[in-house]
Design a protein around this motif. Structure first.
Motif, PDB file in Angstrom:
ATOM      1  N   ALA A 190      -7.857   7.442 -13.317  1.00  0.00           N
ATOM      2  CA  ALA A 190      -8.261   6.853 -14.195  1.00  0.00           C
ATOM      3  C   ALA A 190      -8.479   5.047 -14.999  1.00  0.00           C
ATOM      4  O   ALA A 190      -7.574   4.231 -14.310  1.00  0.00           O
ATOM      5  N   GLU A 191      -9.770   5.289 -15.484  1.00  0.00           N
ATOM      6  CA  GLU A 191      -9.917   3.747 -16.768  1.00  0.00           C
ATOM      7  C   GLU A 191      -8.366   3.239 -16.281  1.00  0.00           C
ATOM      8  O   GLU A 191      -8.385   1.200 -16.481  1.00  0.00           O
ATOM      9  N   ALA A 192      -7.878   3.991 -17.727  1.00  0.00           N
ATOM     10  CA  ALA A 192      -6.274   2.967 -17.881  1.00  0.00           C
ATOM     11  C   ALA A 192      -5.476   2.408 -17.477  1.00  0.00           C
ATOM     12  O   ALA A 192      -4.538   1.806 -17.014  1.00  0.00           O
ATOM     13  N   VAL A 193      -5.635   3.206 -15.764  1.00  0.00           N
ATOM     14  CA  VAL A 193      -4.544   2.028 -14.858  1.00  0.00           C
ATOM     15  C   VAL A 193      -5.382   1.949 -14.069  1.00  0.00           C
ATOM     16  O   VAL A 193      -4.598   0.993 -13.571  1.00  0.00           O
ATOM     17  N   LEU A 194      -6.033   2.352 -13.347  1.00  0.00           N
ATOM     18  CA  LEU A 194      -6.991   1.064 -12.222  1.00  0.00           C
ATOM     19  C   LEU A 194      -7.479   0.510 -13.026  1.00  0.00           C
ATOM     20  O   LEU A 194      -7.717  -0.495 -12.136  1.00  0.00           O
ATOM     21  N   LEU A 195      -7.923   0.173 -13.823  1.00  0.00           N
ATOM     22  CA  LEU A 195      -8.609  -1.264 -14.623  1.00  0.00           C
ATOM     23  C   LEU A 195      -7.447  -3.063 -15.250  1.00  0.00           C
ATOM     24  O   LEU A 195      -7.359  -3.527 -14.098  1.00  0.00           O
ATOM     25  N   GLU A 196      -6.539  -1.506 -15.349  1.00  0.00           N
ATOM     26  CA  GLU A 196      -5.510  -2.497 -16.153  1.00  0.00           C
ATOM     27  C   GLU A 196      -4.945  -3.002 -14.764  1.00  0.00           C
ATOM     28  O   GLU A 196      -4.604  -4.015 -14.638  1.00  0.00           O
TER      29      GLU A 196
ATOM     30  N   TYR B 297       0.957  -1.309   0.212  1.00  0.00           N
ATOM     31  CA  TYR B 297       0.327  -0.615   0.393  1.00  0.00           C
ATOM     32  C   TYR B 297       0.659   1.336   0.149  1.00  0.00           C
ATOM     33  O   TYR B 297       0.224   2.586  -0.310  1.00  0.00           O
ATOM     34  N   SER B 298       1.963   1.476  -0.136  1.00  0.00           N
ATOM     35  CA  SER B 298       3.419   2.429   0.013  1.00  0.00           C
ATOM     36  C   SER B 298       3.390   2.787  -0.986  1.00  0.00           C
ATOM     37  O   SER B 298       4.678   2.258  -1.528  1.00  0.00           O
ATOM     38  N   PHE B 299       3.083   3.704  -2.109  1.00  0.00           N
ATOM     39  CA  PHE B 299       4.143   3.460  -3.573  1.00  0.00           C
ATOM     40  C   PHE B 299       3.996   5.192  -3.681  1.00  0.00           C
ATOM     41  O   PHE B 299       3.540   5.881  -3.810  1.00  0.00           O
ATOM     42  N   ALA B 300       5.095   5.253  -4.156  1.00  0.00           N
ATOM     43  CA  ALA B 300       6.161   7.018  -4.373  1.00  0.00           C
ATOM     44  C   ALA B 300       5.187   7.693  -5.760  1.00  0.00           C
ATOM     45  O   ALA B 300       4.692   8.498  -5.995  1.00  0.00           O
ATOM     46  N   ASP B 301       4.304   6.895  -6.635  1.00  0.00           N
ATOM     47  CA  ASP B 301       4.140   7.097  -7.858  1.00  0.00           C
ATOM     48  C   ASP B 301       3.658   5.778  -8.869  1.00  0.00           C
ATOM     49  O   ASP B 301       4.281   4.395  -8.477  1.00  0.00           O
ATOM     50  N   ALA B 302       3.481   5.608  -9.349  1.00  0.00           N
ATOM     51  CA  ALA B 302       2.401   4.356 -10.056  1.00  0.00           C
ATOM     52  C   ALA B 302       2.968   3.287 -11.251  1.00  0.00           C
ATOM     53  O   ALA B 302       2.959   2.182 -10.976  1.00  0.00           O
ATOM     54  N   SER B 303       4.325   3.281 -10.819  1.00  0.00           N
ATOM     55  CA  SER B 303       5.208   2.943 -11.749  1.00  0.00           C
ATOM     56  C   SER B 303       5.669   1.802 -10.403  1.00  0.00           C
ATOM     57  O   SER B 303       6.544   0.954 -10.657  1.00  0.00           O
ATOM     58  N   GLU B 304       4.936   2.010  -9.675  1.00  0.00           N
ATOM     59  CA  GLU B 304       6.019   0.895  -8.461  1.00  0.00           C
ATOM     60  C   GLU B 304       4.464   0.130  -8.142  1.00  0.00           C
ATOM     61  O   GLU B 304       4.764  -0.935  -7.388  1.00  0.00           O
ATOM     62  N   PHE B 305       2.898   0.603  -8.774  1.00  0.00           N
ATOM     63  CA  PHE B 305       2.282   0.036  -7.929  1.00  0.00           C
ATOM     64  C   PHE B 305       2.382  -2.374  -8.151  1.00  0.00           C
ATOM     65  O   PHE B 305       3.422  -2.465  -9.064  1.00  0.00           O
ATOM     66  N   SER B 306       2.317  -2.776  -7.504  1.00  0.00           N
ATOM     67  CA  SER B 306       2.693  -3.984  -6.848  1.00  0.00           C
ATOM     68  C   SER B 306       1.176  -4.826  -6.933  1.00  0.00           C
ATOM     69  O   SER B 306       0.186  -4.515  -5.682  1.00  0.00           O
ATOM     70  N   CYS B 307       0.840  -5.878  -7.310  1.00  0.00           N
ATOM     71  CA  CYS B 307      -0.025  -7.210  -6.620  1.00  0.00           C
ATOM     72  C   CYS B 307       0.470  -8.102  -5.435  1.00  0.00           C
ATOM     73  O   CYS B 307      -0.043  -8.851  -5.231  1.00  0.00           O
TER      74      CYS B 307
END
Length: 295
Positions: free
Chosen positions: A249-255, A206-216
């Motif tokens: 935004a859909e392009a980021v969140l849905l993906e 849950y700790s991300f500095a920018d979208a490139s760090e998003f992890s599952c």
């Protein structure tokens, strides 16, 4: 301060939800709602198991700009969030100046009496009996005080008790009037509807500095737990609406939601964001649930 010795109210639960004996309440017909008017906004969701439905959710749900909180995570307060369609809440509880409050990090940044916040949730569920809501508490208060506050708000009778083999559908929870699913991050549980959060949910980092760090990647809770929380927000260093608009935004969140569902091999059940009113959260959740566009 709420005392720890208040009696616990019984709650329904299990595969066939039941609830404690109580005075009769208005039926769906009395309130103008037909049995098949829908569940969480759509009839196609009624016969799905809870773990097969995605709930739109908010992070630090109590922290909102409308009420003047400093560095808020949301624009609107709890009542407006629920009316807008939010069905998952993340709430932080604290003992501050001798009473119980919803705060985040420091109550000097913003605080709402816990009793007031729970009353807003109770009012919503009373007015909308066909809506199921999840709450995850980051609880810095005792289990006894949490339970007493929930009972004082008349929410104890609404708690669903999850069993390991639960296959309950939204319809089953609604018919039993056990439409509130609650977890406590402390791990405390009472067997009557207050669950250890990481015994019921599993989540992502849950700790991300920018979208490139998003992890599952798996974070808290075992991957075999019933429900899956995806944490989707940026703190760089503080939450803000423009960044939330970009990542919601859909392009980021849905993906990302679809990628996490694929990677973890399960549906997303709680999709938590900052500034839910920015971006496309509700459209994304509709698509994750496979629902048609509204007419």
């Amino acid at each position: 301060m709420l005392g720890a010795g208040l009696a616990l109210a019984c709650a329904g639960g299990g595969d066939a939800p039941t609830k404690a004996s109580e005075p009769s309440r208005a039926s769906d017909a009395d309130s103008g709602l037909a049995l098949d008017d829908g569940c969480n906004g759509h009839p196609l969701l009624c016969d799905r198991r809870v773990q097969d439905v995605t709930f739109p959710g908010t992070h630090n749900s109590m922290s909102n700009a409308d009420a003047g909180w400093l560095a808020p995570n949301q624009q609107h307060g709890l009542s407006q969030q629920l009316e807008d369609g939010i069905r998952g809440l993340m709430l932080d509880t604290y003992l501050w100046e001798g009473d119980l409050f919803l705060c985040h990090a420091s109550c000097s940044l913003g605080a709402q009496p816990l009793s007031e916040g729970l009353a807003e949730i109770a009012d919503f569920l009373d007015a909308h009996p066909r809506e199921v809501v999840q709450i995850i508490f980051e609880d810095a208060i005792s289990l006894e005080d949490t339970r007493a506050a929930i009972d004082a708000a008349d929410l104890g009778r609404r708690l669903y008790v999850w069993s390991e083999s639960s296959e309950a559908t939204l319809r089953a929870l609604i018919e039993a009037e056990t439409t509130l699913i609650v977890g406590l991050e402390s791990g405390a549980a009472d067997g009557q509807g207050l669950h250890g959060a990481w015994d019921l949910w599993t989540d992502t980092p849950y700790s991300f500095a920018d979208a490139s760090e998003f992890s599952c990647a798996p974070n808290r809770g075992d991957d075999t737990n019933a429900l899956f929380l995806v944490n989707h927000w940026i703190g760089n260093p503080l939450p803000n609406a423009p960044v939330s608009r970009e990542v919601n935004a859909e392009a980021v969140l849905l993906e990302r939601a679809r990628a996490c569902a694929d990677e973890r091999g399960r549906p997303v059940n709680f999709l938590g964001v900052d500034f839910y009113n920015e971006g496309d959260l509700f459209s994304v959740v509709r698509q994750l649930n496979g629902l048609p566009e509204p007419g």
